[in-house]
Design a protein around this motif. Structure first.
Motif, short mmCIF file in Angstrom:
data_model
loop_
_atom_site.label_atom_id
_atom_site.label_comp_id
_atom_site.label_asym_id
_atom_site.label_seq_id
_atom_site.Cartn_x
_atom_site.Cartn_y
_atom_site.Cartn_z
N MET A 1 0.21 0.02 1.96
CA MET A 1 0.11 1.45 2.79
C MET A 1 1.11 1.01 4.09
SD MET A 1 -3.04 3.47 4.08
CE MET A 1 -4.04 2.40 3.70
N GLN A 2 1.24 -0.22 4.55
CA GLN A 2 2.09 -0.44 5.58
C GLN A 2 3.47 -0.08 5.24
OE1 GLN A 2 2.29 -4.60 6.85
NE2 GLN A 2 3.74 -4.04 8.64
N SER A 3 3.98 -0.30 4.10
CA SER A 3 5.32 -0.08 4.01
C SER A 3 5.59 1.61 4.15
CB SER A 3 5.88 -0.60 2.65
OG SER A 3 4.99 -0.21 1.55
N TYR A 4 4.50 2.16 3.59
CA TYR A 4 4.77 3.64 3.39
C TYR A 4 4.69 4.38 4.82
CZ TYR A 4 3.30 8.78 2.60
OH TYR A 4 3.27 9.96 2.88
N LEU A 5 3.72 3.99 5.66
CA LEU A 5 3.52 4.40 6.80
C LEU A 5 4.75 4.20 7.90
CD1 LEU A 5 -0.33 3.84 7.51
CD2 LEU A 5 0.88 5.98 6.91
N GLY A 6 5.43 2.97 7.44
CA GLY A 6 6.36 2.56 8.35
C GLY A 6 7.72 3.21 7.96
N ARG A 7 7.62 4.05 6.82
CA ARG A 7 8.79 5.00 6.30
C ARG A 7 8.93 6.25 6.55
NH1 ARG A 7 8.91 -0.06 3.85
NH2 ARG A 7 10.65 -1.07 3.17
N VAL A 8 7.55 6.66 6.66
CA VAL A 8 7.52 8.34 7.12
C VAL A 8 7.59 8.87 8.35
CG1 VAL A 8 6.05 8.60 4.71
CG2 VAL A 8 5.05 8.38 6.91
N ARG A 18 -5.41 12.24 9.99
CA ARG A 18 -6.49 13.46 9.87
C ARG A 18 -6.82 13.52 8.67
NH1 ARG A 18 -1.81 15.77 12.56
NH2 ARG A 18 -2.40 16.28 14.65
N GLU A 19 -6.20 13.43 7.38
CA GLU A 19 -6.84 13.49 6.07
C GLU A 19 -8.18 12.38 5.99
OE1 GLU A 19 -4.05 13.33 3.06
OE2 GLU A 19 -3.12 15.22 3.60
N GLY A 20 -7.65 11.25 6.21
CA GLY A 20 -8.34 10.08 5.98
C GLY A 20 -9.55 9.74 6.78
N VAL A 21 -9.12 10.06 8.32
CA VAL A 21 -10.14 9.61 9.34
C VAL A 21 -10.69 10.91 10.14
CG1 VAL A 21 -10.75 7.92 10.98
CG2 VAL A 21 -9.05 7.25 9.53
N GLY A 22 -9.78 11.80 10.44
CA GLY A 22 -10.45 12.95 11.35
C GLY A 22 -9.44 13.20 12.45
N GLY A 47 -9.83 0.90 4.03
CA GLY A 47 -11.14 1.14 3.74
C GLY A 47 -11.73 2.65 3.58
N THR A 48 -10.99 3.39 3.68
CA THR A 48 -11.07 4.98 3.66
C THR A 48 -10.86 5.52 2.07
OG1 THR A 48 -9.14 5.92 4.18
CG2 THR A 48 -10.73 5.44 5.90
N GLY A 49 -9.87 5.00 1.54
CA GLY A 49 -9.74 5.30 0.09
C GLY A 49 -8.55 6.29 0.13
N TRP A 50 -8.04 6.56 1.07
CA TRP A 50 -6.78 7.42 1.55
C TRP A 50 -5.65 6.81 0.69
CZ3 TRP A 50 -1.97 7.39 3.22
CH2 TRP A 50 -1.28 8.52 3.32
N LEU A 51 -5.02 7.91 -0.05
CA LEU A 51 -3.55 7.40 -0.78
C LEU A 51 -2.58 8.44 -0.31
CD1 LEU A 51 -5.00 6.51 -4.48
CD2 LEU A 51 -3.91 4.88 -2.41
N PRO A 52 -1.45 8.06 -0.23
CA PRO A 52 -0.36 9.02 -0.15
C PRO A 52 -0.29 10.09 -1.15
CG PRO A 52 0.59 6.71 0.22
CD PRO A 52 -0.74 6.67 -0.37
N PRO A 53 0.06 11.49 -1.13
CA PRO A 53 0.01 12.47 -1.96
C PRO A 53 0.57 11.91 -3.37
CG PRO A 53 0.49 13.30 0.06
CD PRO A 53 0.69 11.91 0.24
N VAL A 54 1.76 11.18 -3.39
CA VAL A 54 2.49 10.81 -4.38
C VAL A 54 1.52 9.91 -5.41
CG1 VAL A 54 3.76 8.93 -3.15
CG2 VAL A 54 4.76 10.31 -5.15
N LEU A 55 0.69 9.33 -5.06
CA LEU A 55 -0.25 8.18 -5.69
C LEU A 55 -1.39 8.83 -6.03
CD1 LEU A 55 0.41 5.00 -3.56
CD2 LEU A 55 1.64 5.71 -5.66
#
Length: 77
Positions: A1-8, A18-22, A47-55
């Motif tokens: 997830m780090q690589s995704y969040l670092g690139r968006v 917001r989606e994963g935690v609030g 640990g929330t199970g959140w995934l980027p929409p593409v996945l």
């Protein structure tokens, strides 16, 4: 997830939180610089199970009703 969040964008990072935690968690990290925001978001989303929409895929049906289950079993044979 780090690589995704670092690139968006920061907006995408905040939407993910917001989606994963609030909303409250997203507001807490909104003022951070992008690298710090991505790192904080990664920790919040762990640990929330959140995934980027593409996945994301459709969620499997948790249970099929009794008569439907029998019909599916028979069709599979």
């Amino acid at each position: 997830m780090q690589s995704y969040l670092g690139r968006v964008t920061k907006a995408h990072i905040l939407n993910a939180v917001r989606e994963g935690v609030g909303d409250e968690a997203a507001e807490r990290i909104a003022g951070l610089k992008k690298a710090e925001m991505a790192q904080a978001a990664e920790q919040l989303l762990a640990g929330t199970g959140w995934l980027p929409p593409v996945l994301r895929t459709a969620r499997p049906a948790s249970r099929v009703a009794g008569s439907d289950a029998e019909a599916l079993a028979q069709a599979a044979e």
